[in-house]
Enzyme design. Structure first.
Site, short mmCIF file in Angstrom:
data_model
loop_
_atom_site.label_atom_id
_atom_site.label_comp_id
_atom_site.label_asym_id
_atom_site.label_seq_id
_atom_site.Cartn_x
_atom_site.Cartn_y
_atom_site.Cartn_z
N PRO A 1 34.80 38.51 48.10
CA PRO A 1 34.83 38.82 46.67
C PRO A 1 36.23 39.16 46.19
O PRO A 1 36.92 40.00 46.77
CB PRO A 1 33.87 40.00 46.56
CG PRO A 1 32.85 39.71 47.61
CD PRO A 1 33.64 39.12 48.76
N CYS A 2 36.62 38.51 45.09
CA CYS A 2 38.02 38.52 44.69
C CYS A 2 38.31 39.43 43.50
O CYS A 2 39.44 39.50 43.04
CB CYS A 2 38.46 37.10 44.33
SG CYS A 2 37.54 36.37 42.95
N GLN A 3 37.31 40.14 42.98
CA GLN A 3 37.54 40.94 41.78
C GLN A 3 38.71 41.92 41.90
O GLN A 3 39.44 42.14 40.94
CB GLN A 3 36.27 41.71 41.40
CG GLN A 3 35.14 40.84 40.91
CD GLN A 3 34.21 40.45 42.03
OE1 GLN A 3 34.58 40.47 43.20
NE2 GLN A 3 32.99 40.07 41.69
N PHE A 59 41.49 41.50 43.06
CA PHE A 59 42.78 40.84 42.98
C PHE A 59 42.91 39.87 41.82
O PHE A 59 43.93 39.26 41.63
CB PHE A 59 43.04 40.08 44.29
CG PHE A 59 42.85 40.95 45.50
CD1 PHE A 59 43.77 41.92 45.82
CD2 PHE A 59 41.73 40.80 46.30
CE1 PHE A 59 43.59 42.74 46.93
CE2 PHE A 59 41.54 41.60 47.41
CZ PHE A 59 42.48 42.57 47.73
#
Length: 388
Positions: free
Chosen positions: A80-82, A84
């Protein structure tokens, strides 16, 4: 070759990897809508995922992967990239949604021959440089785990010292490289930049680099500005040939035709589909192709011009309903892309069905890896693993 797909989402990365010759032994995803999407398309045998196991639905932190130890060729996924995202709050390592430690754990428990992980370009921001280095060091030495209560910066110091010391010859170590890839340069009709990490187990002695780019903006500009082949192919009348002035000047400056293929445009991707706003009855015959009202253009959110590669599809507060997931027609009017059009921009097959409402399906697509980009990377990895 056997693979494990983590944080599978709607399956874009895993699908491309499967098309490159890998067979997943386990697919893990916590979101029920994404799991429904995978289950239905698996049952229908769409996109080459009919052989996938049923997804493991739930929190990856509760999944034990040690039963796969020594039997996996490739681990893939998009943690999960939230933390960054360029559109997020940039909490990075302080964000509980950061799943990089779990990705490292799976590598440690399964000892695969290789791994491929992807994330948003925002991870390469200067403000995240130290944590990016921490991720790379953890992937390099997955067995050097944090001590109880150890702060991540202290763990980073230990990793750096280990990296500069003479390590043990029998330790689990990976040779890791990463690069920001633009999906448009690999035949995806969208300017979508993702940072991709690839690692090969050091004992294999594999020399690897990212696949060469196959498409370019310069080739598209040559066909639009110099030869006119693009417009002729699409039968676009001269009065409707709209191109940004700066791009037009860039095209005029080209001295010779580039050797790469042309970037694909939004028109290339969806030009054969009926307009769901103007031709709703014809559009209704296409899967997931319905008009969604409410689109509007404002500063920073002007939509994707028909004759350029699409802008990055987004998920979350700055995508739907933020206003960027739109088509901008030649006359300046805008409308939201349908789910099917968005799937085309992400190179999903037309028979692939997305579960949930329009906003939910668009969230799945906004978080997805383009299938074509995943295939390009996966095919290159597979070739080197076969030869090793």
């Amino acid at each position: 070759m056997r693979a494990i797909e983590l944080f599978a989402g709607a399956g874009g990365l895993g699908m491309g990897i499967s098309q490159a010759g890998f067979r997943p032994a386990q697919v893990v995803e916590w979101d029920r809508w994404c799991c429904d999407t995978i289950r239905e398309n698996r049952k229908a045998k769409v996109g080459g995922i009919g052989h996938w196991p049923l997804p493991t639905e739930g929190d990856i932190r509760a999944v034990d992967f040690r039963r796969h130890e020594g039997n996996i060729d490739l681990v893939t996924g998009g943690p999960p990239c939230q933390p960054f995202s360029l559109g997020g709050k940039h909490r990075a390592h302080a964000d509980a949604r950061d799943m990089w430690p779990e990705a490292v754990r799976v590598v440690r428990e399964t000892r695969p021959r290789a791994f491929v992980f992807e994330n948003v370009k925002g991870l390469t921001r200067a403000s995240f440089a130290t944590y990016l280095a921490h991720i790379v060091h953890q992937l390099t030495y997955p067995e050097l785990t944090p001590l109880p209560g150890e702060a991540w910066l202290d763990h980073m110091v230990r990793l750096e010292r280990h990296h500069t010391a003479k390590g043990s010859s029998d330790e689990l170590r990976y040779n890791v490289v990463y690069r920001v890839l633009n999906a448009a340069n690999y035949g995806v009709p969208q300017r979508r930049e993702r940072v991709v990490f690839a690692g090969f187990r050091a004992d294999l002695g594999i020399e690897w680099s990212f696949p060469e780019e196959t498409h370019s903006l310069e080739s598209l500009l040559w066909e639009q500005v110099r030869s006119g082949d693009y417009w002729d192919q699409h039968k676009v009348a001269k009065r409707h040939r709209v191109i940004d002035a700066r791009l037009h000047a860039r095209g005029l400056a080209l001295a010779e035709k580039p050797q790469t293929a042309a970037w694909l445009t939004v028109r290339d991707a969806i030009g054969d589909l009926p307009d769901p706003e103007r031709e709703p009855e014809l559009a209704a015959a296409c899967l997931n192709h319905r008009f969604q009202g409410g689109a509007r253009s404002y500063v920073g959110h002007t939509g994707s011009p028909l004759d350029e590669a699409g802008k990055t599809l987004k998920a979350g507060v700055h995508g739907v309903p933020g206003g960027e997931n739109m088509l901008r027609r030649a006359d300046g009017s805008v409308r939201y892309f349908s789910v099917r059009e968005s799937a085309r921009l992400q190179t999903f097959p037309d028979a692939f069905r997305f579960h949930g409402s329009w906003s939910e399906a668009m969230r799945q697509l906004g978080n997805a890896v383009p299938v074509q980009l995943a295939h390009a990377v996966g095919k290159n990895v597979a070739r080197h693993l076969v030869a090793a």
